[in-house]
Design a protein around this motif. Structure first.
Motif, PDB file in Angstrom:
ATOM      1  N   HIS A  50       3.712   6.752  -3.549  1.00 44.66           N
ATOM      2  CA  HIS A  50       4.932   5.977  -3.754  1.00 44.66           C
ATOM      3  C   HIS A  50       6.141   6.852  -4.107  1.00 44.66           C
ATOM      4  CE1 HIS A  50       3.256   6.366  -7.809  1.00 44.66           C
ATOM      5  NE2 HIS A  50       4.533   6.362  -8.196  1.00 44.66           N
ATOM      6  N   LYS A  77      -1.091   2.207  -6.432  1.00 41.64           N
ATOM      7  CA  LYS A  77      -1.116   0.815  -6.885  1.00 41.64           C
ATOM      8  C   LYS A  77      -0.126  -0.002  -6.069  1.00 41.64           C
ATOM      9  CE  LYS A  77       2.292   0.100 -10.455  1.00 41.64           C
ATOM     10  NZ  LYS A  77       2.546  -0.540 -11.692  1.00 41.64           N
ATOM     11  N   ASN A  78      -0.438  -1.250  -5.907  1.00 38.94           N
ATOM     12  CA  ASN A  78       0.463  -2.152  -5.208  1.00 38.94           C
ATOM     13  C   ASN A  78       1.755  -2.288  -5.993  1.00 38.94           C
ATOM     14  OD1 ASN A  78      -0.881  -3.216  -2.770  1.00 38.94           O
ATOM     15  ND2 ASN A  78      -2.457  -3.803  -4.238  1.00 38.94           N
ATOM     16  N   GLY A  79       2.847  -2.297  -5.259  1.00 36.96           N
ATOM     17  CA  GLY A  79       4.155  -2.425  -5.879  1.00 36.96           C
ATOM     18  C   GLY A  79       5.224  -2.432  -4.807  1.00 36.96           C
ATOM     19  N   ASN A  80       6.459  -2.317  -5.239  1.00 39.28           N
ATOM     20  CA  ASN A  80       7.578  -2.404  -4.301  1.00 39.28           C
ATOM     21  C   ASN A  80       8.278  -1.074  -4.066  1.00 39.28           C
ATOM     22  OD1 ASN A  80       9.158  -1.958  -6.565  1.00 39.28           O
ATOM     23  ND2 ASN A  80       9.725  -4.101  -6.801  1.00 39.28           N
ATOM     24  N   ASP A  83       8.605   0.525  -8.630  1.00 35.21           N
ATOM     25  CA  ASP A  83       7.826   0.286  -9.853  1.00 35.21           C
ATOM     26  C   ASP A  83       6.577   1.160  -9.915  1.00 35.21           C
ATOM     27  OD1 ASP A  83       6.434  -0.888  -7.798  1.00 35.21           O
ATOM     28  OD2 ASP A  83       6.167  -2.820  -8.790  1.00 35.21           O
ATOM     29  N   HIS A  84       6.689   2.372  -9.421  1.00 33.03           N
ATOM     30  CA  HIS A  84       5.570   3.321  -9.388  1.00 33.03           C
ATOM     31  C   HIS A  84       4.374   2.757  -8.638  1.00 33.03           C
ATOM     32  CE1 HIS A  84       7.491   6.342 -11.797  1.00 33.03           C
ATOM     33  NE2 HIS A  84       7.913   5.384 -12.605  1.00 33.03           N
ATOM     34  N   GLY A  85       4.659   2.132  -7.532  1.00 34.52           N
ATOM     35  CA  GLY A  85       3.619   1.604  -6.664  1.00 34.52           C
ATOM     36  C   GLY A  85       4.203   1.260  -5.309  1.00 34.52           C
ATOM     37  N   ASN A  87       2.856  -1.220  -1.811  1.00 29.61           N
ATOM     38  CA  ASN A  87       1.788  -2.047  -1.259  1.00 29.61           C
ATOM     39  C   ASN A  87       0.962  -1.292  -0.229  1.00 29.61           C
ATOM     40  OD1 ASN A  87       2.351  -4.281  -2.812  1.00 29.61           O
ATOM     41  ND2 ASN A  87       3.765  -5.148  -1.328  1.00 29.61           N
ATOM     42  N   LEU A 114      -5.091  -4.005  -9.044  1.00 27.98           N
ATOM     43  CA  LEU A 114      -3.757  -3.556  -8.658  1.00 27.98           C
ATOM     44  C   LEU A 114      -3.803  -2.290  -7.814  1.00 27.98           C
ATOM     45  CD1 LEU A 114      -1.704  -4.130 -11.938  1.00 27.98           C
ATOM     46  CD2 LEU A 114      -1.689  -5.500  -9.852  1.00 27.98           C
ATOM     47  N   ASP A 115      -4.797  -1.443  -8.070  1.00 34.17           N
ATOM     48  CA  ASP A 115      -4.923  -0.186  -7.345  1.00 34.17           C
ATOM     49  C   ASP A 115      -5.747  -0.359  -6.083  1.00 34.17           C
ATOM     50  OD1 ASP A 115      -3.556   0.966  -9.431  1.00 34.17           O
ATOM     51  OD2 ASP A 115      -5.306   1.924 -10.315  1.00 34.17           O
TER      52      ASP A 115
END
Length: 124
Positions: A50, A77-80, A83-85, A87, A114-115
């Motif tokens: 990310h 980790k899933n995120g946008n 946010d340190h992630g 998808n 989440l990961d």
């Protein structure tokens, strides 16, 4: 491969302390790991994908460094992206543009789901 000289020093020190003679540090660039062609069997991007500003360029360079049968692993980790992630679907699409196809996918990294853990192989 690392892009931070301080981390390179830390890795070298730890490898020496633990007598790991097969660890070689390389100070790479943000979009190029500077790995020799046909030199690696596995590349793992652990909780860093990310952060990559030019992921497709980086992945193309990684692909050039991989030996036949090599694998690319991404744990994040899933995120946008902010946010340190990021998808998993976005990583899979970018990896395809970088010359890889998804071989395996797992969500067992943490209990919160989440990961994710993605394993890619180079396109033939």
């Amino acid at each position: 491969m690392e892009i931070n000289q301080d981390y390179i020093r830390h890795i070298k020190k730890r490898a020496t302390k633990e007598r790991l003679r097969n660890v070689r540090t390389i100070l790479g660039k943000p979009d190029d790991p500077l790995l020799p062609a046909n030199s690696v069997d596995v590349v793992m991007l652990l909780k860093t994908y990310h952060e990559i500003a030019q992921p497709i360029t980086l992945l193309r360079h990684v692909r050039e460094a991989m030996r036949p049968g090599a694998r690319l692993a991404v744990i994040d980790k899933n995120g946008n992206g902010a946010d340190h992630g990021l998808n998993a679907d976005a990583v899979i699409k970018e990896a395809a543009r970088g010359g890889f196809r998804l071989a395996e996918q797992y969500d067992f990294v943490k209990g919160d789901k989440l990961d994710y853990f993605l394993i890619f192989v180079p396109n033939e």
